[in-house]
Write an enzyme that holds these catalytic residues in place. Structure first.
Site, PDB file in Angstrom:
ATOM      1  N   SER A 141      36.481  41.035 -29.780  1.00  0.00           N
ATOM      2  CA  SER A 141      37.140  40.062 -28.894  1.00  0.00           C
ATOM      3  C   SER A 141      38.097  40.730 -27.912  1.00  0.00           C
ATOM      4  CB  SER A 141      37.896  39.025 -29.720  1.00  0.00           C
ATOM      5  OG  SER A 141      37.021  38.289 -30.533  1.00  0.00           O
TER       6      SER A 141
ATOM      7  N   ASP B 224      33.343  34.941 -26.078  1.00  0.00           N
ATOM      8  CA  ASP B 224      33.836  36.319 -26.143  1.00  0.00           C
ATOM      9  C   ASP B 224      32.755  37.286 -26.603  1.00  0.00           C
ATOM     10  OD1 ASP B 224      33.780  35.398 -28.753  1.00  0.00           O
ATOM     11  OD2 ASP B 224      35.739  36.213 -29.307  1.00  0.00           O
ATOM     12  N   HIS B 225      31.855  36.848 -27.471  1.00  0.00           N
ATOM     13  CA  HIS B 225      30.746  37.682 -27.940  1.00  0.00           C
ATOM     14  C   HIS B 225      29.784  36.808 -28.741  1.00  0.00           C
ATOM     15  CE1 HIS B 225      32.688  37.585 -31.896  1.00  0.00           C
ATOM     16  NE2 HIS B 225      33.804  38.033 -31.328  1.00  0.00           N
TER      17      HIS B 225
ATOM     18  N   GLU C 224      35.940  31.564 -28.697  1.00  0.00           N
ATOM     19  CA  GLU C 224      35.534  32.389 -29.826  1.00  0.00           C
ATOM     20  C   GLU C 224      34.095  32.095 -30.248  1.00  0.00           C
ATOM     21  OE1 GLU C 224      35.140  35.018 -32.532  1.00  0.00           O
ATOM     22  OE2 GLU C 224      37.149  34.899 -31.651  1.00  0.00           O
TER      23      GLU C 224
ATOM     24  N   HIS D 236      35.671  31.095 -35.199  1.00  0.00           N
ATOM     25  CA  HIS D 236      35.406  32.455 -35.700  1.00  0.00           C
ATOM     26  C   HIS D 236      34.584  32.380 -36.991  1.00  0.00           C
ATOM     27  CE1 HIS D 236      36.181  36.567 -37.077  1.00  0.00           C
ATOM     28  NE2 HIS D 236      36.705  36.836 -35.902  1.00  0.00           N
TER      29      HIS D 236
END
Length: 625
Positions: A331, A504-505, A289, A444
């Protein structure tokens, strides 16, 4: 005449009015309508000032005006909103105008928040994803900025004025009867629609510039917003939303074009030493994450932010020009691209909108070659509808939060420490060879780690900042990964397992870039927002290698399959990505239509079609045999 009621405190003598006097009087008495229109226009300008701005926390009126490309269309949509006040009577017209103002302001402020996070305004498709909001309020509130008060500061002031002057209110005699109010509403509404339709015909139908359509979805969301204006964008978005309910059909020409695009992307190069280098080994994919590339190898006050990942690089193939390509599904889009090598849909989340689309996927191909497959998330299966999506993609088993004991919850859900601790035995006992796709959660946004998990000693100028919180969050997850891999190594699993690790990003730059730039003193390595995420292919005892080839998340599946010795015929004809271990190309196409790397402008146009072709393929179930 003294015995007859007047319209409030002002006696209206219609015989004494000339035409000009009556017009002035009516306009004076319609002060709230005119003020509401002016206020909403001002707020539209403020919102448009954030578009194309590198710092979306600064009000820029000049930029806002210049970004509204069709002013008449903007005002026409605002007049439609204001026209509804004529449906009410007397003082209730004023309160209705205040309510309409509030609703538009509410929409605008969340447009600003969503724009900061995703480069776009809110989409109607997001209504399908409201279940995600339950555990995301912390992240959402973190995206508000002090400047956003401008969208609401007038509301309590106007409400107070209406309460104080409620006895002084008088309504224009022209709009007392129901008939006159309906005529006023219909006239203003029709005039506004006429301006919008006329502009559409002049620009979109008969205009000569195909890059300046008012109602058109462009590669870059900002272009769509600027042409349609704020309320126009939402009206057009609603149209697209309901149009999407029609059954999707694909012509033979489109089918041919999609397949040709995929086939033309293939380079047909002779195999190299990377072919089959991992053949027969287990594959463990860790999707981390919010892991951005800029923290790899970096330290604060002499402390490594990612000591585990830095150590793994000594036995890894490290792709240092690997980019995130997620769209509105964030995600879940990463889940999709890693396992299908297909771009996500242009609007909304693919897993929400099209969870049952068929793909020639990584788990299906691995299963065909004798692998057991699992997808493992520490969050609920309904989050981004990932469980439905990944089950249909082809995983034999999907494990979600229901299979874990929630003994330590951090923000969104189960902590990474507890997650890895509880799942390690399942992996150790799993039938081999296996392909496991695992996702972490704790790092996150908004990056607010419990004190007991904050292990880094930060300088005072980093403490209590989002960037400092990000360093602590990533450091915690990195430590959990290290402990997890140590346990697998002790059990002998890593002797025959390849571990692929990537982010994921982008995240801290994606959501808080404006705040990062305000940290003083700053360091160059944390300032650049380049959308890079790391990709690490670790194998115990492997010689280190850094690959500078530019690529992205749709490239991971063909890259892994090539290294695992899977014949190209099993995946090349369905992959939108390319094999980064055997390519002469050096580019990546991002979700907003931008390119990174080295690609000539002539080829960019054809490559851009890939976003539309992938969208079409998903909607029409192109890959279903």
């Amino acid at each position: 005449m003294l015995g007859k009621p007047s319209y409030g405190i002002v006696m209206v003598n219609r015989r004494g009015f000339g035409r000009k006097t009556r017009i002035v009087d009516y306009l004076t008495q319609e002060w709230m309508s005119i003020l509401t229109l002016a206020i909403l226009f001002f707020k539209s300008v403020v919102l448009m000032g954030f578009v194309y701005s590198s710092d979306k926390s600064i009000i820029d009126i000049g930029r806002g005006f210049s970004n509204i490309r069709y002013m008449a269309v903007c005002v026409a949509f605002l007049l439609i909103i204001v026209s509804f006040n004529f449906l009410a009577k007397g003082k209730w017209r004023l309160w209705l105008l205040l309510i309409l103002n509030f609703l538009c302001s509410f929409l605008f402020v969340f447009d600003a928040v969503y724009l900061r996070a995703n480069g776009n305004f809110l989409s109607t498709q997001l209504l399908r994803q409201t279940g995600n909001v339950n555990n995301l309020w912390g992240s959402i509130f973190a995206m508000f900025r002090p400047c956003d008060i401008v969208f609401f500061i007038d509301i309590p002031i106007l409400a107070a004025i209406l309460i104080i002057t409620r006895k002084l209110y008088y309504s224009s005699p022209l709009f007392i009867s129901l008939k006159s109010r309906l005529i006023a509403f219909a006239s203003l509404f029709t005039l506004s629609i006429a301006v919008i339709v006329g502009s559409y015909i002049a620009v979109d139908v008969y205009g000569n510039n195909k890059y300046n359509y008012i109602f058109h979805t462009y590669w870059r969301p900002e272009a769509t917003i600027c042409n349609a204006t704020p309320l126009g964008y939402h009206a057009y978005d609603c149209y697209v939303f309901f149009a999407d309910f029609k059954p999707y059909k694909i012509s033979e020409k489109d089918r041919t074009n999609i397949q040709k695009w995929i086939d033309d992307k293939n380079e047909n190069l002779p195999d190299n030493n990377y072919k089959g280098m991992y053949k027969g080994k287990n594959l463990l994919v860790l999707q981390v994450e919010s892991l951005e590339n800029f923290v790899i190898g970096q330290s604060v006050k002499g402390q490594e932010i990612t000591p585990t990942l830095n150590k793994l690089l000594k036995n890894s193939i490290y792709f240092d020009n690997y980019y995130t390509q997620v769209n509105e599904g964030t995600s879940s889009d990463s889940d999709l691209m890693t396992n299908t090598s297909v771009f996500p849909v242009r609007k909304g989340s693919t897993f929400f909108r099209f969870p049952y689309t068929h793909y020639n996927s990584l788990p299906k191909i691995m299963e065909k070659n004798g692998y057991s497959t699992k997808a493992i998330h520490p969050d609920d299966g309904g989050y981004w509808n990932w469980k439905e999506g990944l089950t249909n993609i082809g995983f034999q088993q999907c494990i979600d939060a229901k299979s874990f004991k929630m003994d330590e919850v951090i923000f969104l859900g189960l902590s990474d420490g507890s997650y890895f601790r509880q799942i390690k035995d399942t992996i150790i006992k799993q039938k081999q060879p296996f392909y496991n796709f695992m996702v972490t959660l704790t790092s996150h946004s908004p990056f607010e780690m419990p004190v007991e998990h904050q292990k880094l000693k930060l300088d005072s100028y980093l403490e209590n900042t989002r960037l400092g919180g990000y360093f602590q969050s990533i450091n915690y997850t990195d430590s959990c990964i290290g402990t997890f891999l140590d346990e697998l190594d002790k059990a002998g699993i890593l002797d025959n397992t390849v571990v692929a690790i990537y982010g994921d990003h982008d995240s801290v730059h994606k959501y808080f870039d404006d705040q990062i730039k305000n940290i003083k003193p700053s360091q160059d390595w944390w300032l650049k927002n380049d959308k890079k995420i790391p990709l690490i292919l670790y194998e115990k005892g492997q010689a280190p290698k850094v690959i500078n080839t530019t690529g992205g998340q749709i490239d991971l599946m063909p890259t892994l399959l090539y290294s695992f010795g899977i014949d190209k015929s099993e995946y090349e004809s369905t992959s939108f990505g390319r094999n980064l271990l055997n390519t002469q190309e050096d580019y990546v196409l991002l979700a907003d239509g931008e390119f990174r790397g080295n690609i000539d402008s002539a080829k960019q146009k054809e490559l851009l079609n890939g976003l539309d072709y992938a969208d079409m393929a998903i909607k029409t179930n192109f890959f279903k045999k």
